[in-house]
Design an enzyme around this catalytic site. Structure first.
Site, PDB file in Angstrom:
ATOM      1  N   GLY A  14       0.895  -1.060  -0.014  1.00 53.98           N
ATOM      2  CA  GLY A  14      -0.030   0.066   0.064  1.00 53.98           C
ATOM      3  C   GLY A  14       0.788   1.247   0.161  1.00 53.98           C
ATOM      4  O   GLY A  14       1.824   1.145   0.876  1.00 53.98           O
ATOM      5  N   ARG A  28      19.308  10.392  -4.642  1.00 59.71           N
ATOM      6  CA  ARG A  28      20.239  11.536  -4.363  1.00 59.71           C
ATOM      7  C   ARG A  28      21.510  11.074  -3.666  1.00 59.71           C
ATOM      8  O   ARG A  28      22.710  11.337  -3.892  1.00 59.71           O
ATOM      9  CB  ARG A  28      19.666  12.742  -3.568  1.00 59.71           C
ATOM     10  CG  ARG A  28      18.508  13.298  -4.559  1.00 59.71           C
ATOM     11  CD  ARG A  28      19.163  14.691  -5.331  1.00 59.71           C
ATOM     12  NE  ARG A  28      18.467  14.843  -6.522  1.00 59.71           N
ATOM     13  CZ  ARG A  28      17.633  16.201  -6.414  1.00 59.71           C
ATOM     14  NH1 ARG A  28      17.608  16.869  -5.330  1.00 59.71           N
ATOM     15  NH2 ARG A  28      16.865  16.380  -7.626  1.00 59.71           N
ATOM     16  N   ARG A  75       0.759  -5.134  -5.266  1.00 60.99           N
ATOM     17  CA  ARG A  75       1.111  -6.485  -4.549  1.00 60.99           C
ATOM     18  C   ARG A  75       1.252  -7.512  -5.480  1.00 60.99           C
ATOM     19  O   ARG A  75       0.321  -7.597  -6.505  1.00 60.99           O
ATOM     20  CB  ARG A  75      -0.026  -6.748  -3.667  1.00 60.99           C
ATOM     21  CG  ARG A  75      -0.269  -5.534  -2.677  1.00 60.99           C
ATOM     22  CD  ARG A  75      -1.456  -5.792  -1.734  1.00 60.99           C
ATOM     23  NE  ARG A  75      -2.133  -4.665  -1.116  1.00 60.99           N
ATOM     24  CZ  ARG A  75      -1.791  -3.956  -0.202  1.00 60.99           C
ATOM     25  NH1 ARG A  75      -0.973  -4.084   0.579  1.00 60.99           N
ATOM     26  NH2 ARG A  75      -2.575  -2.890   0.249  1.00 60.99           N
ATOM     27  N   ASP A 106       5.299  -4.824   5.957  1.00 63.36           N
ATOM     28  CA  ASP A 106       5.445  -6.060   6.066  1.00 63.36           C
ATOM     29  C   ASP A 106       5.899  -7.048   5.132  1.00 63.36           C
ATOM     30  O   ASP A 106       6.651  -7.932   4.980  1.00 63.36           O
ATOM     31  CB  ASP A 106       4.313  -6.618   7.122  1.00 63.36           C
ATOM     32  CG  ASP A 106       4.645  -6.863   8.427  1.00 63.36           C
ATOM     33  OD1 ASP A 106       5.862  -6.749   8.805  1.00 63.36           O
ATOM     34  OD2 ASP A 106       3.662  -6.953   9.262  1.00 63.36           O
ATOM     35  N   THR A 128       4.228   2.775   5.879  1.00 60.38           N
ATOM     36  CA  THR A 128       3.085   2.472   5.942  1.00 60.38           C
ATOM     37  C   THR A 128       2.080   3.522   6.638  1.00 60.38           C
ATOM     38  O   THR A 128       2.651   3.681   7.734  1.00 60.38           O
ATOM     39  CB  THR A 128       2.678   0.951   6.219  1.00 60.38           C
ATOM     40  OG1 THR A 128       1.177   0.813   6.573  1.00 60.38           O
ATOM     41  CG2 THR A 128       3.445   0.491   7.436  1.00 60.38           C
ATOM     42  N   ASP A 130      -0.209   2.625   8.708  1.00 61.43           N
ATOM     43  CA  ASP A 130      -0.569   1.579   9.672  1.00 61.43           C
ATOM     44  C   ASP A 130       0.233   1.900  10.909  1.00 61.43           C
ATOM     45  O   ASP A 130      -0.071   1.593  12.201  1.00 61.43           O
ATOM     46  CB  ASP A 130      -0.690   0.301   9.315  1.00 61.43           C
ATOM     47  CG  ASP A 130      -1.733  -0.030   8.057  1.00 61.43           C
ATOM     48  OD1 ASP A 130      -2.641   0.939   7.850  1.00 61.43           O
ATOM     49  OD2 ASP A 130      -1.631  -0.713   7.645  1.00 61.43           O
ATOM     50  N   ASP A 132       2.432  -0.279  11.616  1.00 64.12           N
ATOM     51  CA  ASP A 132       2.343  -1.488  12.264  1.00 64.12           C
ATOM     52  C   ASP A 132       3.610  -2.308  12.200  1.00 64.12           C
ATOM     53  O   ASP A 132       3.707  -3.640  12.085  1.00 64.12           O
ATOM     54  CB  ASP A 132       1.026  -2.314  11.744  1.00 64.12           C
ATOM     55  CG  ASP A 132       1.070  -2.377  10.428  1.00 64.12           C
ATOM     56  OD1 ASP A 132       1.980  -1.846   9.666  1.00 64.12           O
ATOM     57  OD2 ASP A 132       0.261  -3.351   9.973  1.00 64.12           O
ATOM     58  N   ARG A 157     -16.918  17.090  12.879  1.00 62.46           N
ATOM     59  CA  ARG A 157     -17.685  17.599  14.278  1.00 62.46           C
ATOM     60  C   ARG A 157     -18.300  18.946  14.040  1.00 62.46           C
ATOM     61  O   ARG A 157     -19.356  18.955  14.656  1.00 62.46           O
ATOM     62  CB  ARG A 157     -16.308  17.779  15.214  1.00 62.46           C
ATOM     63  CG  ARG A 157     -16.750  18.309  16.749  1.00 62.46           C
ATOM     64  CD  ARG A 157     -15.621  18.618  17.453  1.00 62.46           C
ATOM     65  NE  ARG A 157     -14.708  17.718  17.960  1.00 62.46           N
ATOM     66  CZ  ARG A 157     -14.996  16.745  18.884  1.00 62.46           C
ATOM     67  NH1 ARG A 157     -16.630  16.732  19.352  1.00 62.46           N
ATOM     68  NH2 ARG A 157     -14.439  15.821  19.230  1.00 62.46           N
ATOM     69  N   ARG A 174      -5.358  -1.595   9.328  1.00 64.89           N
ATOM     70  CA  ARG A 174      -5.414  -2.718   9.090  1.00 64.89           C
ATOM     71  C   ARG A 174      -5.735  -3.499  10.351  1.00 64.89           C
ATOM     72  O   ARG A 174      -6.803  -3.130  10.876  1.00 64.89           O
ATOM     73  CB  ARG A 174      -4.016  -3.406   8.564  1.00 64.89           C
ATOM     74  CG  ARG A 174      -4.055  -4.456   7.540  1.00 64.89           C
ATOM     75  CD  ARG A 174      -2.774  -4.844   6.709  1.00 64.89           C
ATOM     76  NE  ARG A 174      -1.644  -4.519   7.416  1.00 64.89           N
ATOM     77  CZ  ARG A 174      -0.182  -5.269   7.388  1.00 64.89           C
ATOM     78  NH1 ARG A 174      -0.469  -6.147   6.564  1.00 64.89           N
ATOM     79  NH2 ARG A 174       0.794  -5.004   7.829  1.00 64.89           N
ATOM     80  N   GLY A 188     -10.020  14.777  20.355  1.00 69.64           N
ATOM     81  CA  GLY A 188     -10.808  14.824  21.526  1.00 69.64           C
ATOM     82  C   GLY A 188     -11.956  13.733  21.237  1.00 69.64           C
ATOM     83  O   GLY A 188     -13.104  14.232  21.674  1.00 69.64           O
ATOM     84  N   GLN A 255      -6.984   8.553   3.528  1.00 72.96           N
ATOM     85  CA  GLN A 255      -5.860   8.607   4.346  1.00 72.96           C
ATOM     86  C   GLN A 255      -4.605   8.504   3.773  1.00 72.96           C
ATOM     87  O   GLN A 255      -3.445   8.676   4.602  1.00 72.96           O
ATOM     88  CB  GLN A 255      -6.253   7.649   5.502  1.00 72.96           C
ATOM     89  CG  GLN A 255      -7.446   8.055   6.214  1.00 72.96           C
ATOM     90  CD  GLN A 255      -7.940   6.633   7.371  1.00 72.96           C
ATOM     91  OE1 GLN A 255      -7.819   6.600   8.304  1.00 72.96           O
ATOM     92  NE2 GLN A 255      -8.820   5.919   6.514  1.00 72.96           N
TER      93      GLN A 255
HETATM   94  O1  F6P Z   1      -1.621  -0.998   4.950  1.00 69.85           O
HETATM   95  C1  F6P Z   1      -2.094   0.112   4.440  1.00 69.85           C
HETATM   96  C2  F6P Z   1      -3.585   0.083   4.249  1.00 69.85           C
HETATM   97  O2  F6P Z   1      -4.138   1.320   3.889  1.00 69.85           O
HETATM   98  C3  F6P Z   1      -4.327  -0.571   5.546  1.00 69.85           C
HETATM   99  O3  F6P Z   1      -4.740   0.607   6.401  1.00 69.85           O
HETATM  100  C4  F6P Z   1      -5.557  -0.925   4.712  1.00 69.85           C
HETATM  101  O4  F6P Z   1      -6.229  -2.090   5.600  1.00 69.85           O
HETATM  102  C5  F6P Z   1      -5.037  -1.600   3.743  1.00 69.85           C
HETATM  103  O5  F6P Z   1      -3.783  -1.010   3.301  1.00 69.85           O
HETATM  104  C6  F6P Z   1      -6.189  -1.372   2.274  1.00 69.85           C
HETATM  105  O6  F6P Z   1      -5.690  -1.930   1.111  1.00 69.85           O
HETATM  106  P1  F6P Z   1      -5.912  -1.546  -0.259  1.00 69.85           P
HETATM  107  O7  F6P Z   1      -5.228  -0.394  -0.628  1.00 69.85           O
HETATM  108  O8  F6P Z   1      -5.225  -2.938  -0.959  1.00 69.85           O
HETATM  109  O9  F6P Z   1      -7.476  -1.577  -0.321  1.00 69.85           O
END
Ligand code: F6P
Length: 323
Positions: A14, A28, A75, A106, A128, A130, A132, A157, A174, A188, A255
């Site tokens: 992603g 560079r 991917r 990952d 990423t 995430d 993570d 809001r 994810r 908040g 996002q």
């Molecule tokens: O890993 C980044 C991410 O945006 C995750 O937050 C989300 O679950 C996933 O990729 C979405 O993947 P795709 O772009 O293949 O829909």
């Protein structure tokens, strides 16, 4: 050690804001050290199917502030196969690559391990939204994604307040709750649902909403990490069980876009430079990461086994704001 003459660079998995800044830093830094760079398109796919082009310092002008990745990303199921990996190695040999910098998450690093086991030195850079990745406190793109989500939720809001409604917002992440918790604190939120805590309607939703009501609030902001479940289902629960006028928003790929923040650009530049420096000094098969503000280099195999737990003291901060 033979001097490193040529390296490849790719982005995979992603996309994340700041990937371009990392590619720029790799190109560079390498050209500055007299190392040639080959850009590989669409991640591992480009190595398997031979999709590449020579990159000069000029090719990365004005991409520092651009979202997405100019190298494209994908991917690549073919790379999971024995045949695909052999083809990728053959491409590296054909191009005379002394190493590859792989920017991603990952899945990208699992590919990096496969390639490095076949004798091609690979250095990974964590990118990423995430956040993570076990071996690194920080991943490129996280800060931008947090800020994007915060900007969107601030707008939500406004309208929730006017109509005295309950907003249920789903954010990405994810299987992890890093994005949801950081964003929840920053906006908040009335309640934040994260996979690390599990989800109990009474404890995690009804109770914080009741407390917020008692404090005098007439609108509510619920942030749901996608790893917990569908915000649509949770919105229905809020409507049915609490009788609130709930509106659901799934922020989705919004996002992942946008110009990277200063933090992501700076981090990407440092990580890109460090990755090239490592390869130029004969260190491959590692992931660049961060720990306590410093950059680290961890062997890929070890890095892939590392786990990063969400710091639950952040959840305590959130709760303290909800009393
Ligand atoms: O890993 C980044 C991410 O945006 C995750 O937050 C989300 O679950 C996933 O990729 C979405 O993947 P795709 O772009 O293949 O829909």
């Amino acid at each position: 050690m033979e001097p490193v003459k040529r390296i490849g660079v790719l982005t995979s998995g992603g996309d994340a804001p700041g990937m371009n800044a990392a590619v720029r830093a790799v190109v560079r830094s390498a050209t500055g050290m007299g190392i040639e760079v080959v850009g590989i398109r669409r991640g591992w796919h480009g190595l398997v199917f031979g999709d590449f082009f020579p990159m000069t310092a000029r090719d990365v002008s004005h991409i520092l502030n651009a979202g997405g990745t100019t190298l494209y990303t994908a991917r690549c199921p073919e790379f999971m196969t024995e045949e695909g990996q052999q083809k990728a190695v053959a491409t590296c040999r054909l191009l005379g690559l002394d190493g590859v910098v792989a920017i991603g998450g990952d899945g990208t690093f699992r590919g990096a391990l496969d390639l490095s086991r076949r004798g091609v030195p690979v250095v990974g850079i964590p990118a990423t939204i995430d956040n993570d990745i076990g071996c690194s406190n920080y991943t490129i793109g996280f800060d931008t994604a947090c800020n994007t989500a915060v900007g969107c939720i601030d707008r939500l809001r406004d309208t929730m307040q006017s109509h005295e409604r309950c907003s249920v917002v789903e954010v990405m992440g994810r299987h992890a709750g890093f994005l949801a918790l950081y964003v929840g604190i920053a906006v908040g939120a009335t309640a934040v649902l994260i996979p690390e805590r599990g989800y109990d309607f009474e404890r995690d939703l009804a109770e914080p909403i009741r407390r917020s009501r008692l404090r005098g609030s007439t609108h509510f902001m619920v942030v749901v990490a996608e790893g917990v479940g569908s915000a649509l289902d949770i919105g229905n629960e809020v409507r049915d069980k609490l009788g609130l006028d709930a509106r659901v928003t799934v922020l989705g790929h919004i996002q992942r876009g946008g110009s990277p923040t200063a933090r992501d650009r700076e981090m990407a530049s440092r990580m890109g430079y460090t990755a090239v420096k490592a390869l130029s000094e004969g260190r491959g098969d590692l992931i660049v990461g961060t720990k306590d503000g410093f950059l680290t280099e961890i062997p890929i195999e070890e890095a892939l086994q590392m786990k990063k737990n969400l710091q639950m003291d952040r959840y305590e901060v959130l709760q303290a704001m909800q009393r």
